[in-house]
Design an enzyme around this catalytic site. Structure first.
Site, short mmCIF file in Angstrom:
data_model
loop_
_atom_site.label_atom_id
_atom_site.label_comp_id
_atom_site.label_asym_id
_atom_site.label_seq_id
_atom_site.Cartn_x
_atom_site.Cartn_y
_atom_site.Cartn_z
N GLU A 51 24.79 19.17 -18.65
CA GLU A 51 23.77 18.39 -18.39
C GLU A 51 23.05 18.05 -17.03
OE1 GLU A 51 26.54 17.75 -20.16
OE2 GLU A 51 26.09 17.41 -22.15
N PHE A 113 32.91 5.38 -30.32
CA PHE A 113 32.96 6.78 -29.55
C PHE A 113 31.91 7.16 -28.78
CE2 PHE A 113 32.81 11.32 -30.35
CZ PHE A 113 34.05 11.66 -29.60
N GLN A 114 32.12 7.65 -27.68
CA GLN A 114 31.17 8.47 -26.70
C GLN A 114 29.89 7.44 -26.56
OE1 GLN A 114 29.99 12.25 -28.16
NE2 GLN A 114 31.91 12.98 -26.72
N LYS A 163 21.52 6.78 -33.39
CA LYS A 163 21.47 7.90 -34.58
C LYS A 163 20.72 7.35 -35.65
CE LYS A 163 24.62 10.81 -36.58
NZ LYS A 163 24.79 12.09 -36.25
N MET A 480 26.40 21.69 7.04
CA MET A 480 25.46 20.49 7.66
C MET A 480 26.68 19.38 7.97
SD MET A 480 22.80 19.18 8.51
CE MET A 480 21.26 20.05 7.85
C1 FAD Z 1 19.89 17.39 4.83
C2 FAD Z 1 18.38 16.90 4.80
C3 FAD Z 1 17.68 16.81 5.84
C4 FAD Z 1 16.33 16.10 5.90
N1 FAD Z 1 15.59 16.52 7.05
C5 FAD Z 1 14.40 15.97 7.07
C6 FAD Z 1 13.54 16.16 7.94
O1 FAD Z 1 14.03 16.59 9.17
N2 FAD Z 1 12.20 15.88 8.01
C7 FAD Z 1 11.73 15.43 6.82
O2 FAD Z 1 10.56 14.95 6.85
N3 FAD Z 1 12.46 15.07 5.89
C8 FAD Z 1 13.81 15.34 5.76
N4 FAD Z 1 14.50 15.29 4.57
C9 FAD Z 1 13.77 14.73 3.48
C10 FAD Z 1 13.86 13.12 3.66
O3 FAD Z 1 15.24 12.71 3.56
C11 FAD Z 1 12.80 12.67 2.62
O4 FAD Z 1 12.77 13.05 1.45
C12 FAD Z 1 11.36 13.12 2.94
O5 FAD Z 1 11.15 12.93 4.37
C13 FAD Z 1 10.53 12.00 2.10
O6 FAD Z 1 9.27 12.72 2.17
P1 FAD Z 1 7.85 11.99 2.03
O7 FAD Z 1 7.71 11.00 2.97
O8 FAD Z 1 6.85 13.21 2.10
O9 FAD Z 1 8.00 11.15 0.62
P2 FAD Z 1 8.17 11.52 -0.96
O10 FAD Z 1 9.40 11.35 -1.25
O11 FAD Z 1 7.68 12.93 -1.22
O12 FAD Z 1 7.18 10.60 -1.45
C14 FAD Z 1 6.00 10.77 -1.80
C15 FAD Z 1 5.11 9.39 -1.08
O13 FAD Z 1 3.72 9.88 -1.58
C16 FAD Z 1 3.15 8.60 -2.73
N5 FAD Z 1 2.60 9.46 -3.70
C17 FAD Z 1 2.95 9.89 -4.97
N6 FAD Z 1 1.93 10.18 -5.70
C18 FAD Z 1 0.80 9.87 -4.86
C19 FAD Z 1 -0.74 10.13 -5.32
N7 FAD Z 1 -1.10 10.53 -6.19
N8 FAD Z 1 -1.34 9.53 -4.29
C20 FAD Z 1 -0.96 8.88 -3.10
N9 FAD Z 1 0.45 8.76 -2.82
C21 FAD Z 1 1.22 9.34 -3.72
C22 FAD Z 1 4.60 7.94 -3.27
O14 FAD Z 1 4.38 6.80 -3.52
C23 FAD Z 1 5.55 8.04 -1.90
O15 FAD Z 1 5.31 7.09 -1.01
C24 FAD Z 1 15.92 15.86 4.70
C25 FAD Z 1 16.78 15.72 3.55
C26 FAD Z 1 17.98 16.26 3.45
C27 FAD Z 1 18.65 16.48 2.23
C1 TPP Z 2 26.55 16.11 -4.19
C2 TPP Z 2 26.63 16.22 -2.82
N1 TPP Z 2 27.82 16.06 -2.19
C3 TPP Z 2 27.91 15.64 -0.98
C4 TPP Z 2 26.77 15.87 -0.21
C5 TPP Z 2 26.99 16.00 1.59
N2 TPP Z 2 26.66 17.23 2.20
C6 TPP Z 2 25.25 17.39 2.60
S1 TPP Z 2 25.05 19.13 3.37
C7 TPP Z 2 26.72 19.44 2.88
C8 TPP Z 2 27.20 20.59 3.02
C9 TPP Z 2 26.74 21.56 2.05
O1 TPP Z 2 27.42 23.00 2.23
P1 TPP Z 2 26.78 24.27 1.72
O2 TPP Z 2 26.22 24.31 0.63
O3 TPP Z 2 27.51 25.43 2.13
O4 TPP Z 2 25.30 24.48 2.89
P2 TPP Z 2 25.44 24.79 4.65
O5 TPP Z 2 25.29 23.52 4.95
O6 TPP Z 2 26.62 25.33 4.73
O7 TPP Z 2 24.30 25.66 4.50
C10 TPP Z 2 27.38 18.36 2.28
C11 TPP Z 2 28.69 18.42 1.57
C12 TPP Z 2 25.65 16.35 -0.81
N3 TPP Z 2 24.39 16.37 -0.12
N4 TPP Z 2 25.47 16.17 -2.07
#
Ligand code: FAD
Ligand code: TPP
Ligand code: MG
Lengths: 566, 161
Positions: A51, A113-114, A163, A480
């Site tokens: 799911e 159940f469930q 249900k 990472m």
């Molecule tokens: C491993 C990892 C590394 C990351 N590194 C980075 C990084 O280096 N740089 C980076 O930028 N991010 C990075 N992120 C992502 C980060 O965590 C955030 O998800 C991201 O920065 C949020 O983007 P955003 O500010 O565009 O907001 P979003 O989450 O896209 O939010 C959208 C915003 O727009 C608004 N909005 C929605 N609809 C409308 C509309 N119709 N009109 C006006 N406003 C609207 C919402 O209210 C909200 O405030 C990383 C994520 C991971 C998992």
């Molecule tokens: C469900 C979940 N568990 C743990 C993490 C923490 N986490 C972030 S990046 C990462 C490593 C991911 O490994 P891989 O998919 O091999 O990607 P790589 O960074 O090696 O490219 C982990 C464990 C996460 N983001 N999501």
């Protein structure tokens, strides 16, 4: 008026809302709805293998198409399995409706159940949710759910269906329009605020547009481009905003933040006016908050008032829809009619400075003989698929290299879990995107760790004959996390190394798909073209440099100008 | 700073837990919470006392407004307002302290709502400061049990939420 059963109402609502495909997995508490859907036959159902996959697929469908994604699961474990998918959609503001079966109303609260209180469980990770106790309420709830999911700041909405409600009968009056006294998102901006914003921009010497996911959500990419070009203002994007402005445009600075470009982070740090549009000043973007954009006045455009002033002080807040606001700004620019040269002159020094930064530290990596560099794989993937692919990613280094080295030129072509960072998102999301666009090329860029989190969905894709392509960047590490350990934990690689990885080529074959592997740089192009040109689903595995890092990197809690570079 | 918020919310199951969940999930604090029906049975009125700097209060109000079930949020403590709390206090009442309790009750215009050979139960209504004063005076005599409603509040003049 003839009466209808609850399960028939669900079917009818799906039809009226224009839903053509749903993703799900059956069970005793939802069997009645399944029966009705199957006998009717209009709505395509994609049977997933878990799911969580259904929720991510509905999410991928929604991100790629802009429509509401729909998924369905049974009570108890079926419902709890969707939770990560719901939270993923919630944090990235993705419109979704989730149906869950529930035990009969008479048994609710009995540890039947469930039975789980899925409405209670998902309360903090849905935009709204409903437990329908009376079938008479169902038509209104169905209409409301779709409306709430897609309007304002979009998000997932869950409907829990006991249900007996599925089988109970009532009149079906589907409201044409909906008006909720307690929910009225502001779409139209305050005119005065837009004018104030313009006046600030007009005087700016070092302006930057900081564009986020809101641009993509509101389909404002054309307006953004028009505005940036009209005023000659550079644009940097968040991870969620990539594709909202063409990555290969002269005015693009690329992504900003923790793994953003040197130029984008320097631009923010030195800017005098930042125009934030549909972005929420996430800590991955601001770094150390006290040191964030110290010189700038900030204009913040967002539909959700809670995003404004949450993390940083804003000088000109504008609540409303990005698209409308950008249009209004553009109208003012046209009305005022400053000559093009005036804008160019005003920003000339700034654009030159940005160019210097771009050249000083471009996105780059070191080639090593005989070793595949992941960045190189992504660059080649970009060259070979330019503009015609929808890219999904998993989470980790694979995601960041994709964000950096694939130049997203079109909106809705990068589907990635930004807010929750859910490993296992990419493959099911690719399935959803491919269902929305059967003729487009859909590629999941994966890590060897993440891909194993929802690998079971290969069967779903094969069953639906979906030609999804999977690029696995295999470093045999949770890369990472390993990178953090290397930099901040004395290279103590606690539980991040995989000493056992399946043979991904054989795995592909086991599912009846094609598998290709490259272990040397010379094989990159060959494997990519074989995989991309294969008829159906293909896995392309790349044995990459094991300890390659993602750079630039702003260490957590540091100012964004304190970047570790290649 | 202490703030008193008046919140109008749909009278639906789950609405209250959305509100309390918001506070716990976002690490906002609740000092007191009072919920009751309004003249319109489909709406509930909630009075919530919370603490935080300007920035946090702004977020609390915005986050409350964002909930789909919430119609209206007003920071009544921003302007002129009346605030009342009621408390039932069961206090040990034996021998000479019985008269002392009655005296205190009189001064603060409390009501004695229950009497037993060993205790009085007082009803006291007023602003928080008054309740505090009564409690402090009764404490040395021996409070056996206390039950408080939490604040309810209303803006002065013609303003309505
Ligand atoms: C491993 C990892 C590394 C990351 N590194 C980075 C990084 O280096 N740089 C980076 O930028 N991010 C990075 N992120 C992502 C980060 O965590 C955030 O998800 C991201 O920065 C949020 O983007 P955003 O500010 O565009 O907001 P979003 O989450 O896209 O939010 C959208 C915003 O727009 C608004 N909005 C929605 N609809 C409308 C509309 N119709 N009109 C006006 N406003 C609207 C919402 O209210 C909200 O405030 C990383 C994520 C991971 C998992
Ligand atoms: C469900 C979940 N568990 C743990 C993490 C923490 N986490 C972030 S990046 C990462 C490593 C991911 O490994 P891989 O998919 O091999 O990607 P790589 O960074 O090696 O490219 C982990 C464990 C996460 N983001 N999501
Ligand atoms: Mg890996």
């Amino acid at each position: 008026m003839a009466k209808m059963t609850g399960k028939e109402m669900v079917l009818e609502a799906l039809k009226r809302e224009g839903v053509d495909v749903i993703f799900g997995f059956p069970g005793g508490a939802i069997i009645d709805v399944y029966d009705t859907l199957e006998k009717d036959g209009t709505i395509k159902h994609v049977l997933v293998r878990h799911e969580q996959g259904a929720a991510h697929a509905a999410d991928g469908y929604a991100r790629a198409s802009g429509k509401v994604g729909v998924c369905i699961a049974t009570s108890g474990p079926g419902a709890t399995n969707t939770v990560t998918g719901i939270a993923t959609a919630y944090l990235d503001s993705i419109p979704m409706v989730i149906f869950t079966g529930q035990v009969p109303t008479a048994l609710i609260g009995n540890d039947a159940f469930q039975e789980v209180d899925i409405v209670g469980i998902t309360r903090p990770c849905t935009k709204h949710n409903y437990l329908v106790k009376d079938v008479k309420d169902l038509p209104r709830v169905l209409k409301e759910a779709f409306y709430v999911a897609r309007s304002g700041r979009p998000g997932p909405v869950l409907i829990d269906l006991p249900k007996d409600v599925q089988n109970g009968k009532a009149e079906f009056v589907y409201p044409q329009e909906i008006k909720l006294r307690s929910y009225n998102p502001v779409i139209e901006p305050h005119g005065k605020q837009v004018e104030r914003a313009y006046r600030l921009i007009e005087k700016a010497k070092r302006p930057v547009i900081y564009a986020g996911g809101g641009i993509i959500i509101s389909n404002a990419d054309a307006e953004l481009r028009a505005l940036a070009q009209a005023m000659h203002i550079p644009v940097t994007m968040t991870l969620m905003g990539l594709g909202g402005f063409p990555g290969s445009h002269d005015l693009s600075l690329g992504m900003l933040g923790m793994h953003g470009t040197y130029c984008a982070n320097m631009a923010m740090a030195n800017s005098d006016v930042i125009i934030a549009v549909g972005a929420r000043f996430d800590d991955r973007v601001t770094g150390k908050i006290e040191a964030f954009a110290p010189l700038a006045k900030i204009i913040h455009v967002d539909i959700d008032p809670t995003s404004i002033q949450k993390n940083v002080k804003v000088d000109v807040p504008i609540v409303g829809d990005c698209k409308r606001i950008l249009k209004k700004l553009l109208d003012i620019v046209k009305d005022v009619g400053r000559p093009d040269e005036a804008w160019i002159d005003q920003h000339k020094a700034w654009l030159e400075q940005l160019d210097t930064w771009k050249k000083r530290h471009p996105l780059t990596y070191k080639m090593e003989p005989g070793v595949i560099k992941p960045q190189n794989v992504i660059e080649r993937l970009y060259e070979m698929t330019k503009g015609r692919a929808i890219i999904t990613t998993e989470v980790g280094q694979n995601q960041m290299w994709t964000a950096q080295f694939y130049k997203f030129d079109h909106t809705r072509t990068l589907l990635t879990s930004g807010g929750l960072g859910t490993m296992g998102y990419g493959l099911p999301a690719a399935i959803g995107a491919q269902m929305a666009f059967p003729d487009k090329l859909v590629v999941d860029v994966a890590g060897d760790g993440s891909i194993q989190m929802n690998i079971q969905e290969l069967a779903t894709a094969m069953e639906q004959c979906l030609p999804v392509k999977i690029v696995i960047l295999n470093n045999q590490f949770l890369g990472m996390v390993r990178q953090w350990q290397e930099l901040f934990y004395d290279r103590c690689y606690a539980s991040t190394e995989f000493t056992m990885t399946p043979d991904f080529v054989k795995l592909a074959e086991a599912y009846g798909a094609k598998g290709f592997r490259a272990t040397r740089p010379e094989e990159i192009d060959d494997v990519l073209s074989k995989g991309l040109e294969a008829k159906g689903l293909a896995i392309m595995e790349f044995a990459i440099a094991r300890e390659e890092g993602v750079f630039p990197m702003v260490p957590a809690g540091k100012a964004t100008t304190e970047m570790l570079l290649v | 700073m202490k703030h008193t918020l008046s919140v109008l919310v749909e009278n639906t199951p789950g609405a209250l837990s959305r509100i309390t969940g918001l506070f716990s999930g976002r690490a906002f604090n609740i000092e007191s919470l009072n919920v009751a029906a309004t003249l319109d049975p489909t709406l509930s009125h909630l009075t919530l006392v919370t603490r935080g700097d300007e920035h946090i209060i702004e977020q609390i109000i915005k986050q409350l407004r964002r909930l789909i079930d919430v119609l209206k949020v007003v920071d009544v403590s921003e302007g002129e307002f009346v605030e009342r709390e009621m408390s039932l206090i069961k206090v040990r009442a034996e021998d000479e302290s019985r008269a002392e309790i009655l005296r205190i009750s009189d001064i603060f215009r409390c009501k004695i709502v229950d009497v037993s050979p060993k205790s009085y139960t007082l009803e006291v209504t007023g602003p928080e400061s008054k309740l505090k004063a009564v409690i402090e005076l009764l404490r040395p005599i021996g409070i056996k049990e206390i039950s408080r409603t939490g604040n309810i509040a209303m803006m002065r003049e013609k303003k309505t939420i």
